[in-house]
Design a protein around this motif. Structure first.
Motif, PDB file in Angstrom:
ATOM      1  N   ALA A  83       0.835  -1.207   0.000  1.00 15.44           N
ATOM      2  CA  ALA A  83       0.000   0.000   0.000  1.00 15.44           C
ATOM      3  C   ALA A  83       0.869   1.255   0.000  1.00 15.44           C
ATOM      4  O   ALA A  83       0.594   2.215  -0.728  1.00 15.44           O
ATOM      5  N   GLY A  84       1.923   1.258   0.806  1.00 18.39           N
ATOM      6  CA  GLY A  84       2.838   2.392   0.810  1.00 18.39           C
ATOM      7  C   GLY A  84       3.504   2.593  -0.535  1.00 18.39           C
ATOM      8  O   GLY A  84       3.671   3.728  -0.996  1.00 18.39           O
ATOM      9  N   ALA A  85       3.883   1.474  -1.190  1.00 25.89           N
ATOM     10  CA  ALA A  85       4.511   1.572  -2.513  1.00 25.89           C
ATOM     11  C   ALA A  85       3.553   2.163  -3.538  1.00 25.89           C
ATOM     12  O   ALA A  85       3.956   2.982  -4.380  1.00 25.89           O
ATOM     13  N   LEU A  86       2.280   1.784  -3.482  1.00 29.83           N
ATOM     14  CA  LEU A  86       1.298   2.336  -4.416  1.00 29.83           C
ATOM     15  C   LEU A  86       1.088   3.829  -4.165  1.00 29.83           C
ATOM     16  O   LEU A  86       0.941   4.613  -5.111  1.00 29.83           O
ATOM     17  N   LEU A  87       1.067   4.233  -2.897  1.00 29.52           N
ATOM     18  CA  LEU A  87       0.946   5.655  -2.586  1.00 29.52           C
ATOM     19  C   LEU A  87       2.147   6.434  -3.115  1.00 29.52           C
ATOM     20  O   LEU A  87       2.001   7.539  -3.656  1.00 29.52           O
ATOM     21  N   VAL A  88       3.340   5.857  -2.962  1.00 25.84           N
ATOM     22  CA  VAL A  88       4.541   6.505  -3.476  1.00 25.84           C
ATOM     23  C   VAL A  88       4.479   6.614  -4.994  1.00 25.84           C
ATOM     24  O   VAL A  88       4.779   7.672  -5.569  1.00 25.84           O
ATOM     25  N   PHE A  89       4.091   5.536  -5.671  1.00 24.63           N
ATOM     26  CA  PHE A  89       4.040   5.552  -7.130  1.00 24.63           C
ATOM     27  C   PHE A  89       3.052   6.602  -7.632  1.00 24.63           C
ATOM     28  O   PHE A  89       3.360   7.366  -8.554  1.00 24.63           O
ATOM     29  N   MET A  90       1.862   6.641  -7.023  1.00 27.57           N
ATOM     30  CA  MET A  90       0.860   7.628  -7.449  1.00 27.57           C
ATOM     31  C   MET A  90       1.369   9.048  -7.262  1.00 27.57           C
ATOM     32  O   MET A  90       1.162   9.911  -8.114  1.00 27.57           O
ATOM     33  N   SER A  91       2.016   9.295  -6.139  1.00 28.40           N
ATOM     34  CA  SER A  91       2.484  10.651  -5.839  1.00 28.40           C
ATOM     35  C   SER A  91       3.626  11.063  -6.755  1.00 28.40           C
ATOM     36  O   SER A  91       3.731  12.229  -7.139  1.00 28.40           O
ATOM     37  N   ALA A  92       4.504  10.112  -7.100  1.00 32.78           N
ATOM     38  CA  ALA A  92       5.688  10.448  -7.890  1.00 32.78           C
ATOM     39  C   ALA A  92       5.418  10.407  -9.387  1.00 32.78           C
ATOM     40  O   ALA A  92       6.137  11.060 -10.156  1.00 32.78           O
ATOM     41  N   PHE A  93       4.408   9.671  -9.813  1.00 28.60           N
ATOM     42  CA  PHE A  93       4.218   9.407 -11.234  1.00 28.60           C
ATOM     43  C   PHE A  93       4.006  10.672 -12.050  1.00 28.60           C
ATOM     44  O   PHE A  93       4.576  10.833 -13.137  1.00 28.60           O
ATOM     45  N   ASN A  94       3.201  11.591 -11.542  1.00 26.40           N
ATOM     46  CA  ASN A  94       2.944  12.807 -12.328  1.00 26.40           C
ATOM     47  C   ASN A  94       3.199  14.078 -11.520  1.00 26.40           C
ATOM     48  O   ASN A  94       2.581  15.108 -11.759  1.00 26.40           O
ATOM     49  N   GLU A  95       4.136  13.984 -10.549  1.00 28.80           N
ATOM     50  CA  GLU A  95       4.452  15.186  -9.781  1.00 28.80           C
ATOM     51  C   GLU A  95       5.252  16.169 -10.646  1.00 28.80           C
ATOM     52  O   GLU A  95       5.899  15.803 -11.622  1.00 28.80           O
ATOM     53  N   LEU A  96       5.210  17.436 -10.246  1.00 31.99           N
ATOM     54  CA  LEU A  96       5.913  18.485 -10.984  1.00 31.99           C
ATOM     55  C   LEU A  96       6.815  19.313 -10.085  1.00 31.99           C
ATOM     56  O   LEU A  96       7.873  19.773 -10.509  1.00 31.99           O
ATOM     57  N   THR A  97       6.432  19.465  -8.816  1.00 31.25           N
ATOM     58  CA  THR A  97       7.122  20.399  -7.931  1.00 31.25           C
ATOM     59  C   THR A  97       8.607  20.073  -7.777  1.00 31.25           C
ATOM     60  O   THR A  97       9.446  20.973  -7.766  1.00 31.25           O
ATOM     61  N   VAL A  98       8.942  18.796  -7.658  1.00 35.36           N
ATOM     62  CA  VAL A  98      10.345  18.406  -7.492  1.00 35.36           C
ATOM     63  C   VAL A  98      11.069  18.376  -8.824  1.00 35.36           C
ATOM     64  O   VAL A  98      12.141  18.969  -8.998  1.00 35.36           O
ATOM     65  N   SER A  99      10.480  17.698  -9.815  1.00 39.20           N
ATOM     66  CA  SER A  99      11.186  17.488 -11.083  1.00 39.20           C
ATOM     67  C   SER A  99      11.259  18.742 -11.938  1.00 39.20           C
ATOM     68  O   SER A  99      12.062  18.797 -12.883  1.00 39.20           O
TER      69      SER A  99
END
Length: 550
Positions: A474-490
């Motif tokens: 569950a934690g891995a899925l939350l991480v994937f969702m958050s990182a998959f289309n984030e913009l603020t960091v990248s």
């Protein structure tokens, strides 16, 4: 995992980037120079951006409270029909990237709105989009952060004992009077904490002010940092480091306020069976109001994105003769940059999710060896990179990895710097479900195995690991969702060939290719919804409280 290794991991992922940022801000030349830092922060442009940041974050948080609180009360304390579905849909804006939300609203109310144009309601051609500027940013902050208010306030409402409410009702008090005189005063700390968290999220938001503010030169601190790095490169790092410290201080102010509000909440009242009101003949009326709110906050903007993605170009009305899937084909298969961005985002998000899922269990087990006070301090350190704005972490990573490192060289300009930033940023997301699961495990199992001669590694592999695996997934899925289309960091860390989806979507919209950007946005929404459905199915095997809509 040994205590020393746990401390080393937490220091590398949490303290080190923030320490590097602070050193560059206050001592860029190797010597502390607070006067120079104050000079960088006292210019008219910085002061204006700071006021814009505080203004939009504050009023956005207040409006988020107005939106999220009624949903929390209705879903947590009443027999509202379809409560679970309404709560799930209300949380979607939080799961969808801010730039996607901003893009959907731009396409809904702009003069080229395909959806409104189909009904003859689109603004006249040539008129400015009403969402551009301060008011639009505040509105979208409210919608994006209303789920934060909902989650936080619902946690407090479920603690209100039924006995108090029934006693007040039996004394003749109306439900409204009970709500105003008993329930809301009891959950006041949660109201303050929810507003503070929404404020913190607004301070660090980049996607919304980038799409709604930058076109009309309405800058917040995050967009000012982006503009200066994009224009001048690493030469302005001391200046943007000072701006990043200012953002961090504003965000930490909100975090501290939230922590103080909840510090003694457990001692304010004794929990019992959660209170619940029967809405009677008003059940369906309130349910209809909830669905109308969801319609305007989520469904219509998403439909605007979908309709925009299905036309060949802006200004073309949507009908059976113009409907096309060419935009999806273009961004998924034909354009090298967009297809590469999908691959980069999936690979980086997947790698971060896998590494954090595998590492979260042994780190959580290692944390159990510390005292209660030490555990609270270390958990606070783990949550620090996630609580602070992503653009602050991005600047810290640039400062850490710009110069060559022993053996591996410089990570700046490579995909590795994005991966490391994701590990730092989403460490807390991976740890929370696992820590909760380990806290609920019976110690008897490990003690019996230890008595039988099983060493720590064997106990981890045969007992703790298998029992906490669902929480790690569950934690891995939350991480994937958050990182998959984030913009603020990248936004500040990407380089040619290492674009992410958030960066490409932002670039396409800036370049006037809105139909292509809409196609990317729709695809990311479908992926997020699919992952949320998987998480919901997995929720039956997870500890209570891991999934906020359950």
């Amino acid at each position: 995992m040994s205590a020393v290794l746990v401390l080393a991991i937490i220091f590398a992922l949490s303290f080190l980037p923030m320490l590097r940022l602070l050193v560059t801000a206050v001592a860029p030349g190797g010597e502390i120079d607070l006067a120079a830092m104050a000079g960088r922060l006292s210019s008219a442009s910085v002061m204006r951006a700071t006021l814009n940041t505080l203004d939009t974050a504050f009023f956005g948080a207040l409006l988020a409270l107005v939106v999220g609180a009624p949903f929390a009360i209705g879903i947590a304390m009443t027999d509202l029909p379809g409560r679970k579905t309404l709560g799930f849909l209300l949380l979607l804006p939080l799961m969808i990237a801010p730039q996607v939300m901003a893009l959907s609203w731009l396409h809904l109310f702009g003069p080229s709105s395909t959806l409104l144009g189909a009904f003859g309601l689109a603004p006249p051609p040539g008129t400015s989009n009403p969402l551009l500027g301060r008011n639009g940013i505040i509105l979208l902050y409210a919608i994006q952060h209303a789920p934060i208010v909902f989650i936080t306030l619902r946690a407090g409402l479920t603690r209100v004992p039924r006995d108090l409410v029934e006693a007040a009702r039996s004394s003749g008090s109306s439900p409204l009077r009970v709500l105003l005189t008993i329930i809301l005063p009891m959950v006041r700390p949660y109201l303050v904490a929810a507003t503070a968290l929404a404020f913190v999220s607004g301070v660090g938001n980049f996607g919304i002010p980038a799409l709604l503010g930058m076109p009309v030169n309405y800058l917040t601190l995050t967009t000012m940092i982006y503009q200066r790095i994009a224009s001048f490169g690493p030469s302005v790092l001391p200046q943007v480091a000072a701006l990043s410290v200012l953002i961090a201080m504003l965000a930490l102010l909100g975090v501290v306020l939230q922590a103080l509000a909840l510090k003694k909440v457990n001692h304010r009242f004794t929990t019992g069976t959660p209170a619940r009101f029967a809405l009677g003949r008003y059940r369906w009326l309130f349910a209809a109001l909830g669905w109308v709110a969801i319609l305007f906050m989520l469904i219509l903007p998403v439909l605007a994105l979908i309709t925009t993605a299905l036309i060949p170009s802006f200004g073309v009305p949507l009908n059976w003769s113009t409907l096309t899937f060419s935009n999806f084909e273009e961004v998924l298969f034909r354009q090298a940059s967009t297809s590469r961005a999908f691959w980069n985002s999936a690979t980086l998000a997947g790698a971060a999710a896998l590494i954090l899922a595998m590492g979260s269990i042994p780190v959580a087990v290692g944390l159990e060896r510390f005292s209660r006070l030490s555990q609270r301090v270390l958990h606070g350190a783990i949550e620090l990179p996630y609580a602070l704005p992503g653009i602050v972490l991005a600047i810290a990573c640039i400062l850490l990895f710009l110069r060559p490192l022993p053996l591996i060289g410089s990570l700046y300009g490579t995909a590795w710097i994005i991966l490391v930033a994701y590990l730092m940023r989403f460490f807390a997301l991976a740890m929370k479900p696992v820590t909760t699961a380990i806290g609920q495990l019976s110690r008897d199992l490990n003690e019996a195995a230890a008595v039988s001669g099983a060493g720590p590694l064997r106990r981890l592999m045969t007992i703790t690991g298998p029992l906490t695996a669902p929480a790690a997934v569950a934690g891995a899925l939350l991480v994937f969702m958050s990182a998959f289309n984030e913009l603020t960091v990248s936004a500040l860390l990407w380089s040619s060939g290492h674009e992410t989806l958030g960066v490409v979507l932002f670039s396409l919209e800036e370049a006037g290719l809105g139909t292509h950007a809409a196609a990317i946005a729709v695809t990311t929404i479908l992926i997020v919804v699919a992952l949320l459905a998987v998480l919901d199915r997995l929720g039956k095997k997870l500890p209570p409280g891991v999934l906020p809509w359950r």
